[in-house]
Scaffold this motif. Structure first.
Motif, PDB file in Angstrom:
ATOM      1  N   PHE A  46       0.833  -1.212   0.000  1.00 35.08           N
ATOM      2  CA  PHE A  46       0.000   0.000   0.000  1.00 35.08           C
ATOM      3  C   PHE A  46       0.867   1.262   0.000  1.00 35.08           C
ATOM      4  CE2 PHE A  46      -3.558  -2.681   1.577  1.00 35.08           C
ATOM      5  CZ  PHE A  46      -4.527  -2.223   0.698  1.00 35.08           C
ATOM      6  N   HIS A  47       0.442   2.215  -0.790  1.00 34.07           N
ATOM      7  CA  HIS A  47       1.148   3.498  -0.886  1.00 34.07           C
ATOM      8  C   HIS A  47       0.182   4.510  -1.469  1.00 34.07           C
ATOM      9  CE1 HIS A  47       1.342   1.770  -4.899  1.00 34.07           C
ATOM     10  NE2 HIS A  47       1.508   3.008  -5.367  1.00 34.07           N
ATOM     11  N   ARG A  48       0.586   5.773  -1.474  1.00 32.80           N
ATOM     12  CA  ARG A  48      -0.176   6.761  -2.249  1.00 32.80           C
ATOM     13  C   ARG A  48       0.811   7.481  -3.138  1.00 32.80           C
ATOM     14  NH1 ARG A  48      -1.067  11.752   1.321  1.00 32.80           N
ATOM     15  NH2 ARG A  48       0.767  11.697   2.608  1.00 32.80           N
ATOM     16  N   ASP A  49       0.339   7.922  -4.288  1.00 32.51           N
ATOM     17  CA  ASP A  49       1.222   8.584  -5.254  1.00 32.51           C
ATOM     18  C   ASP A  49       1.061  10.089  -5.124  1.00 32.51           C
ATOM     19  OD1 ASP A  49       1.828   6.054  -6.322  1.00 32.51           O
ATOM     20  OD2 ASP A  49       0.117   6.156  -7.688  1.00 32.51           O
ATOM     21  N   VAL A  50       2.184  10.788  -5.219  1.00 34.14           N
ATOM     22  CA  VAL A  50       2.115  12.250  -5.375  1.00 34.14           C
ATOM     23  C   VAL A  50       2.787  12.533  -6.715  1.00 34.14           C
ATOM     24  CG1 VAL A  50       2.848  14.484  -4.438  1.00 34.14           C
ATOM     25  CG2 VAL A  50       2.072  12.682  -2.891  1.00 34.14           C
ATOM     26  N   LEU A  73      -4.910  12.261 -12.246  1.00 39.89           N
ATOM     27  CA  LEU A  73      -5.912  11.182 -12.330  1.00 39.89           C
ATOM     28  C   LEU A  73      -5.380  10.071 -13.222  1.00 39.89           C
ATOM     29  CD1 LEU A  73      -8.891  10.438 -11.607  1.00 39.89           C
ATOM     30  CD2 LEU A  73      -9.541  11.415 -13.813  1.00 39.89           C
ATOM     31  N   LYS A  74      -5.632   8.848 -12.794  1.00 45.70           N
ATOM     32  CA  LYS A  74      -5.229   7.704 -13.618  1.00 45.70           C
ATOM     33  C   LYS A  74      -6.472   6.916 -14.028  1.00 45.70           C
ATOM     34  CE  LYS A  74      -0.729   7.038 -11.408  1.00 45.70           C
ATOM     35  NZ  LYS A  74       0.168   6.152 -10.631  1.00 45.70           N
ATOM     36  N   PHE A  75      -6.475   6.454 -15.275  1.00 44.85           N
ATOM     37  CA  PHE A  75      -7.478   5.484 -15.725  1.00 44.85           C
ATOM     38  C   PHE A  75      -6.784   4.132 -15.816  1.00 44.85           C
ATOM     39  CE2 PHE A  75      -9.106   9.483 -17.406  1.00 44.85           C
ATOM     40  CZ  PHE A  75     -10.440   9.418 -17.032  1.00 44.85           C
ATOM     41  N   LEU A 121      -4.911   5.600  -0.996  1.00 50.30           N
ATOM     42  CA  LEU A 121      -4.034   4.455  -0.744  1.00 50.30           C
ATOM     43  C   LEU A 121      -4.410   3.336  -1.705  1.00 50.30           C
ATOM     44  CD1 LEU A 121      -4.079   4.454   3.122  1.00 50.30           C
ATOM     45  CD2 LEU A 121      -2.021   4.579   1.720  1.00 50.30           C
ATOM     46  N   HIS A 122      -3.416   2.660  -2.248  1.00 50.60           N
ATOM     47  CA  HIS A 122      -3.691   1.606  -3.216  1.00 50.60           C
ATOM     48  C   HIS A 122      -2.468   0.722  -3.354  1.00 50.60           C
ATOM     49  CE1 HIS A 122      -1.434   4.587  -5.438  1.00 50.60           C
ATOM     50  NE2 HIS A 122      -1.131   3.656  -6.331  1.00 50.60           N
ATOM     51  N   LYS A 123      -2.662  -0.410  -3.999  1.00 50.70           N
ATOM     52  CA  LYS A 123      -1.534  -1.293  -4.316  1.00 50.70           C
ATOM     53  C   LYS A 123      -1.957  -2.254  -5.413  1.00 50.70           C
ATOM     54  CE  LYS A 123      -2.561  -5.014  -1.050  1.00 50.70           C
ATOM     55  NZ  LYS A 123      -2.009  -6.026  -0.149  1.00 50.70           N
TER      56      LYS A 123
HETATM   57 FE   LIG Z   1       0.729   3.741  -7.269  1.00 55.07          FE
END
Ligand SMILES: [Fe+2]
Ligand SMILES: O=C(O)CCC(=O)C(=O)O
Length: 311
Positions: A190-194, A200-202, A272-274
């Motif tokens: 798990f992480h978050r992107d800056v 925005l990502k598709f 948060l995502h992975k």
């Molecule tokens: Fe990511």
């Protein structure tokens, strides 16, 4: 390499990107830059939205309720319900089968899918991830999708200004017993992107993704509620364990995104995502990213002189 020297190297190679990452972790900075950009870009945004409206009939997502999708995206940081036509999914999958992919996203580690076992032998480890390069130049379906009027409308509304398309990325995640280092390196923790002050990502699955088979996992609305276990967590860009995430958010917010080939969704990966490591079936994922600014870091474009195969 120590953290300080890594920052110095990054400052030399990508100064603006590194500076942005330094300050965009603060919510107030993200909000100010986004608001300023919105004011400066007002007319450009309106022209773009108008143009997209005129082109909407050409979109592969013609039937999507954009208003409701965008409203969910705003509250949840993620919205589901995009579906690629079977013909597009198949065309991208067929294209990928004819191309060289690159282990660990390394331009010198090219191999063909049929040679994966030999590539792993030569590398001395299982390959968790292999990426394609120059996809927007070489695969017409991908470059067309990146200009889809419905995707551009969603991105424009979310960003509040005319979106910069900052890159496509297409990669396989393979069912292997991956090393912890590779799981960390390839975002399976798990992480978050800056990646910008707002972006925005598709995501589009090009293969079927069942539960436990390499699904993308995200914590719905966590872009608005950063995890705060340690003092600096709300600003620190560290990896988080599953236990930490499960401790801070209810199960209903932790979403494993499954779906048949063609399934697509939009996510502000400040949430948060992975990725998860598949057990039996490889996942092919296409990601398209839009942002306020392009730092030249997110794209998959490589000079062909840099690319080579190793098996
Ligand atoms: Fe990511
Ligand atoms: O492989 C995944 O599903 C996660 C990828 C990821 O972290 C990202 O695209 O930002």
């Amino acid at each position: 390499m120590s953290r300080i020297s890594a920052i110095f190297r990054s400052l030399q190679t990508y100064p603006m990107y590194t500076l942005m990452r330094g300050i965009a972790r603060f919510k107030v900075v993200r909000q100010c830059v986004t608001a300023m950009r919105r004011i400066v870009q007002k007319q450009r945004l309106n022209r773009l939205l108008h143009d997209c409206e005129l082109r909407k009939k050409d979109s592969v997502f013609f039937n999507l309720n954009v208003a409701s999708f965008s409203s969910t995206l705003k509250t949840d940081g993620v919205a589901f319900g995009l579906t690629l036509p079977g013909a597009s999914t198949n065309a991208m999958l067929a294209w990928s089968a004819t191309q060289t992919c690159y282990a660990d996203r390394e331009p010198t580690l090219g191999f063909e899918l049929k040679d994966k076992s030999r590539a792993e032998e030569k590398l001395g480890k299982p390959i968790l991830l292999a990426q394609y390069f120059n996809t927007t130049l070489l695969c017409p379906e991908i470059s067309k999708l990146a200009c889809d009027p419905v995707l551009l409308t969603i991105a424009a509304k979310y960003l509040g200004s005319a979106p910069c398309f900052v890159g496509a990325n297409l990669w396989w995640t393979f069912p292997v017993r991956a090393t912890e280092a590779d799981r960390n390196r390839h975002a399976h923790l798990f992480h978050r992107d800056v990646d910008d002050f707002r972006f925005l990502k598709f995501f589009f699955y090009l293969t079927d993704v069942d539960a436990g088979e390499g699904a993308h996992i995200c914590v719905v609305a966590s872009n608005h509620q950063p995890l705060r276990l340690k003092t600096f967590d709300q600003w620190n860009l560290r990896r988080f364990t599953d236990q930490e995430v499960e401790h801070c958010y209810p199960p209903s917010q932790i979403r494993e995104v499954c779906g048949a080939a063609g399934t697509g969704f939009a996510e502000d990966t400040l949430c948060l995502h992975k990725g998860s490591t598949p057990v039996q079936k490889a996942r092919l994922l296409l990601q398209l990213q839009y942002a306020l600014y392009d730092y030249g870091v997110m794209h998959d474009l490589r000079d062909i002189s840099e690319l080579s195969s190793f098996v």
